[in-house]
Enzyme design. Structure first.
Site, PDB file in Angstrom:
ATOM      1  N   HIS A  46      99.848 -22.947 -59.342  1.00  0.00           N
ATOM      2  CA  HIS A  46     100.597 -21.828 -60.583  1.00  0.00           C
ATOM      3  C   HIS A  46     101.127 -23.021 -61.186  1.00  0.00           C
ATOM      4  CE1 HIS A  46      98.746 -18.670 -60.632  1.00  0.00           C
ATOM      5  NE2 HIS A  46      99.128 -17.920 -59.358  1.00  0.00           N
ATOM      6  N   GLY A  47     101.472 -22.956 -62.849  1.00  0.00           N
ATOM      7  CA  GLY A  47     102.041 -24.148 -63.325  1.00  0.00           C
ATOM      8  C   GLY A  47     103.287 -23.540 -64.732  1.00  0.00           C
ATOM      9  N   CYS A  92      98.263 -24.303 -64.804  1.00  0.00           N
ATOM     10  CA  CYS A  92      98.639 -24.097 -65.990  1.00  0.00           C
ATOM     11  C   CYS A  92      99.950 -24.569 -66.206  1.00  0.00           C
ATOM     12  CB  CYS A  92      99.168 -22.914 -66.039  1.00  0.00           C
ATOM     13  SG  CYS A  92      97.988 -21.208 -66.287  1.00  0.00           S
TER      14      CYS A  92
END
Length: 536
Positions: free
Chosen positions: A359-360, A402
């Site tokens: 995730h980001g 992301c």
């Protein structure tokens, strides 16, 4: 300000100081040389000492912390700006009016960051008559400071520095020439008339450095480290400042007979020097960080294992040694990167590939503990300064995460096969970090390539069974185009096309990857003897 406010203000500065490492402090001191006496700077061993001087001289106070904000911005510690009430954008807006660090000092600082260990050793040998006789020069900042203190370098006397850079690395001259042209341009604007002639004659007459160079007794490889500004987006061709014939080096009045000419290379040597060396004992190492399961604040990334398996298969086929790390916290990721930073394996390796699947958020990626790591920090472990064994070698980073919560809309609707119910994103919003705490930035160093699954601010998408659009397209194009001899930037352009053509079944969701790079040469992976995995 009252005593309570004063204590709170100093606590804020202390928090900033605690997050600054030794190299950060040295950078602060170097940038402060225009307004803090060198004798006082030499005695300062901490950021707090620098801050105290600025406070005592009324350059920083509770109502006005811009000088400190500028210094943090200059050393690329934008993640600390929010602690003193600033953002990167706010600093940039005020620099032209309130900037304290001179153009000359900015140029020297940028130059100091480009010196490699080999450059410093060569410089020491060439400048043995100019530098103090003591222990080895440990950094570019130390070298330039020594020349300034000895009177061989000043804003109006760049001759010795230019002669040195022309021997150490001709690419270093570009930053100096850019500064000189900007200085002339500013002079024209201020006088509203034609600029005066070039840089004044140097104040010293010694030519021993030039004589040593002209003798031809010193042999060393020509370096071409390019780190001008931020990483450039790939738009179909490689930006190569080092090969620009319109840029001349060493063109100084009064030294025409002694100025060094740029070496002419024949067609064969140009062809060889335009490609990264990819025929060493080891093709390289591929590090894969695959985060699937997170703490309760982040959703599991179902389908990511498909990406990790495909990446391992492709890069093993290309001859790299692959190491996969599953479900790592932010601390564990940093620990692994630190271990690889000091590894001796890079000595015989052609390149580094690092793939991060997680995730980001804008400018960073999450560990399984839901803590952000700036992408700039991840890449900084392998700069030429921190990982000398990888200097001049290509370092490729592919980030599947992301970079925001916005969804890209299509210009036209086109249905795509698949089940919308199986599409997920690699974004999340725990709210544990603010936008000010995470500023998107990447190292201004040479030989890096950063492949982002999406442009900043937007989501990237992952099929819960088939993997992510970006990684699957990347693996597919590597398998398809490497046997044809395509370079990595051309391959990433094809990846852009592949991903941009995809959409959810209703045609309402699109994704656009974004490569950025400071590669100085073409990177072409040798064609493996074995057929692609899909054909085996």
């Amino acid at each position: 300000m009252d005593e309570a406010d004063s204590v709170k203000f100093r606590q804020q500065l202390l928090m900033v100081a605690e997050d600054l490492g030794r190299e950060d402090v040295e950078a602060l001191k170097f940038l402060c040389q225009d307004f803090i006496p060198f004798g006082k700077l030499e005695a300062m061993t901490s950021a707090c000492a620098v801050f105290q001087f600025l406070i005592c001289n009324d350059m920083v106070n509770q109502e006005d912390t811009f000088v400190l904000a500028e210094l943090l911005y200059r050393i690329q510690r934008n993640n600390l700006l929010h602690r003193i009430g600033y953002t990167k954008e706010k600093v940039q807006e005020n620099l032209h009016l309130r900037g304290k660090v001179s153009e000359f000092r900015q140029m020297l600082y940028g130059l100091s960051e480009e010196f490699t260990e080999d450059d410093l050793r060569t410089a020491e040998f060439l400048l043995r008559g100019y530098l103090p006789r003591r222990q080895s020069i440990m950094s570019g900042m130390e070298l330039l400071t020594a020349l300034e203190r000895k009177g061989f370098l000043s804003e109006n006397d760049l001759y010795l520095l230019e002669e040195l850079c022309s021997k150490v690395s001709q690419d270093l001259l570009i930053r100096i020439n850019t500064y000189k042209m900007k200085k002339v341009s500013l002079s024209v604007q201020e006088s509203k008339g034609p600029a005066s002639s070039s840089v004044p004659e140097p104040s010293f007459g010694s030519t021993s450095l030039h004589a040593a160079i002209q003798e031809g007794s010193i042999q060393h490889p020509t370096k071409n480290l390019e780190s001008y500004g931020s990483l450039r987006e790939h738009t179909g061709h490689v930006h190569s400042f080092g090969s620009n014939p319109g840029i001349e080096a060493g063109n100084l009045v009064g030294h025409s007979e002694q100025s060094l000419k740029l070496r002419e290379q024949d067609d064969e040597s140009k062809t060889t020097s335009s490609l990264y060396k990819m025929d060493g004992p080891c093709r390289g190492h591929c590090l894969i960080f695959n985060n699937v399961n997170f703490d309760e604040s982040l959703r599991p990334r179902m389908g990511s294992q498909k990406d990790a398996d495909e990446l391992e298969r492709v890069f093993k086929w290309l001859g790299l040694e692959v190491v996969t790390y599953n479900d790592r916290t932010s601390i564990e990721i940093r620990d692994h990167l630190e271990e690889w930073q000091s590894s001796k394996k890079w000595k015989d390796s052609d390149c580094l590939v690092c793939c991060i699947l997680t995730h980001g958020k804008s400018g960073g990626i999450y560990g399984t503990d839901a803590l952000l790591i700036p992408i700039r920090t991840i890449m900084s472990y392998f700069t030429a300064k921190r990982c000398p064994l990888l200097a001049t070698k290509p370092k490729l980073f592919f980030i599947q995460a992301c970079q925001g919560n916005k969804t890209q809309k299509p210009v036209y609707l086109e249905a795509d096969a698949g089940d919308r119910g199986h599409l997920g994103s690699d974004a999340q919003s725990t709210g544990s970090f603010s936008a000010q705490q995470m500023m998107p930035s990447i190292p201004e160093e040479a030989d890096f390539l950063l492949g982002m699954a999406t442009v900043d601010g937007y989501l990237s998408f992952r099929h819960t069974r088939e993997g992510t659009w970006y990684i699957q397209a990347l693996c597919s194009k590597l398998l398809e185009l490497i046997p044809s001899g395509e370079d990595i930037l051309s391959i990433l352009t094809a990846v852009n096309k592949d991903v941009s053509d995809r959409a959810d079944p209703r045609g309402s969701i699109k994704q656009m990857p974004q490569p950025a790079y400071t590669l100085r040469k073409k990177l072409i992976f040798p064609v493996p003897r074995d057929p692609p995995p899909s054909q085996q």
